[in-house]
Design an enzyme around this catalytic site. Structure first.
Site, PDB file in Angstrom:
ATOM      1  CG  HIS A 158      -2.327   0.365   1.262  1.00  0.00           C
ATOM      2  ND1 HIS A 158      -3.475   0.307   0.314  1.00  0.00           N
ATOM      3  CD2 HIS A 158      -2.693   1.981   1.254  1.00  0.00           C
ATOM      4  CE1 HIS A 158      -4.272   0.900   0.416  1.00  0.00           C
ATOM      5  NE2 HIS A 158      -4.074   2.308   0.904  1.00  0.00           N
TER       6      HIS A 158
ATOM      7  CE1 TYR B 158      -8.306  -7.542  -7.315  1.00  0.00           C
ATOM      8  CE2 TYR B 158      -9.357  -6.038  -6.564  1.00  0.00           C
ATOM      9  CZ  TYR B 158      -8.380  -6.358  -7.207  1.00  0.00           C
ATOM     10  OH  TYR B 158      -7.510  -5.432  -6.918  1.00  0.00           O
ATOM     11  CE1 TYR B 159     -10.990  -4.215  -3.465  1.00  0.00           C
ATOM     12  CE2 TYR B 159     -13.456  -4.207  -3.893  1.00  0.00           C
ATOM     13  CZ  TYR B 159     -12.501  -3.824  -3.611  1.00  0.00           C
ATOM     14  OH  TYR B 159     -12.158  -2.353  -4.093  1.00  0.00           O
TER      15      TYR B 159
END
Length: 370
Positions: free
Chosen positions: A177, A222-223
């Site tokens: 991130h 996806y998550y």
């Protein structure tokens, strides 16, 4: 073991599909370029939609010829610009800190809701990810973590490991991130860049597959798959890689059909022209002219005589009408050679509806085609 087996089977099948891509292609490059542009728009909308943007496909297509100053459209435009930036890169060149930061800068440029206070710069604060258990590393570690990520992303690996390479790099980037905002958009762009570097491009250099379609087909999946890999265990990594490879396999199977010009004419463009007539967007004679242009690729006025019989002057008026409707376009300004304008006027949205009927539209865009 079953999941592991599916991963292996699909990875090998992907290599077969990639090896066949372009070998027997009959779709002319001119059509592939137009379809490339259409899919570029679609994938930009998908990537923005994953982040909550509600810009529709039709608004994005219209913005090609009618600029839209809204923030939602700017976000879509930014993603398209970033994809074009990647297309202009040397596909065999390494990814660098500068490239990663530039993709971020382009992606968040001039945005408020989905922008970043420091475009093109790694975050200088610690962050938490909304609705996620994973806590990204401290901002003090970001540059070192990204250096390690780049070392991994730039590795030369056997062909059989390419897809797993991209999948793992995608997750690891999001795990780090590195930016305060825009990480999802940049991760999808970097996955495309890595696929391109691994040879997933068409014979004329256009993208053959875009991972964004995979994520748009199942946003929740996806998550969930990403979250499963956050603990960095083998089981979680296999779950994520299987999701990724399964989706890429399905997408490449569909895209391979676009190499067949008979399929493009009879299942995609032809039916879109039929829809155009049914909606009142073109007369039967105009549709006939569009079909001639579809088959011949480039036409002159004389080629359209079967659709527009009569004098040359009358034919010129009819052609001018198609140009004004953006259904035909000049090959070059002032020229007298024309081609079918797949994205112009009302034909572009009707192509999207046809793509939806064929199962090409990611699930996240289903509401747009209703």
């Amino acid at each position: 073991m079953a999941t592991d087996s599916e991963l292996i089977i699909r990875a090998f099948e992907l290599e077969r599909l990639r090896g066949n891509f372009g070998v027997t292609a009959t779709t002319p490059p001119e059509f592939l370029v137009s379809l490339h542009t259409l899919f570029q728009v679609l994938m930009s909308v998908v990537s923005a939609r994953i982040e909550g943007n509600r810009t529709t496909i039709y608004e994005a297509i219209r913005a090609i010829s009618e600029p839209d100053p809204s923030e939602g459209q700017r976000e879509v435009d930014n993603i398209q610009k970033a994809m074009s930036f990647i297309d202009q890169m040397d596909p065999e060149g390494p990814l660098t800190h500068a490239i990663v930061r530039e993709l971020h800068r382009i992606s968040v440029d001039n945005l408020t809701r989905e922008g970043d206070p420091n475009p093109g710069k790694y975050r200088g604060v610690d962050v938490e990810i909304s609705k996620a258990d994973h806590l990204p590393p401290s901002h003090l570690q970001v540059h070192a973590e990204m250096s390690d990520w780049l070392d991994f992303a730039n590795r030369s690996l056997p062909t059989s490991q390419h897809m797993l390479h991209v999948a793992i790099a995608h997750h690891r980037f999001l795990w780090i991130h590195p930016f305060r905002n825009g990480n999802g958009r940049v991760s999808r762009l970097l996955s495309y860049a890595m696929l391109r570097r691994h040879g997933f491009v068409s014979p004329i250099g256009l993208r053959a597959v875009n991972p964004t379609a995979v994520f748009g087909n199942d946003r929740d999946g996806y998550y969930a798959a990403l979250a499963a890999a956050d603990n960095l265990t083998n089981q979680g990594t296999v779950e994520w890689c299987t999701f990724f490879v399964r989706g890429i396999h399905t997408d490449l199977e569909r895209l391979s059909k676009l190499q067949d010009f008979d399929f493009v004419q009879n299942s995609l463009v032809g039916p879109a022209i039929d829809r155009l007539v049914a909606s009142g967007g073109a007369s039967l004679s105009e549709a006939y002219a569009l079909r001639i242009a579809m088959q011949k690729i480039l036409v002159r006025a004389g080629d359209l005589q079967p659709a527009f019989p009569g004098t040359a002057s009358q034919r010129s008026i009819a052609i001018r009408g198609l140009l004004e409707k953006n259904l035909l376009a000049q090959e070059r300004p002032g020229g007298r050679t024309y081609h079918l304008n797949l994205l112009g006027g009302r034909l572009g949205p009707l192509l999207v509806r046809q793509l939806d009927d064929l199962g090409y539209l990611p699930h996240i865009l289903k509401d747009d085609a209703g």
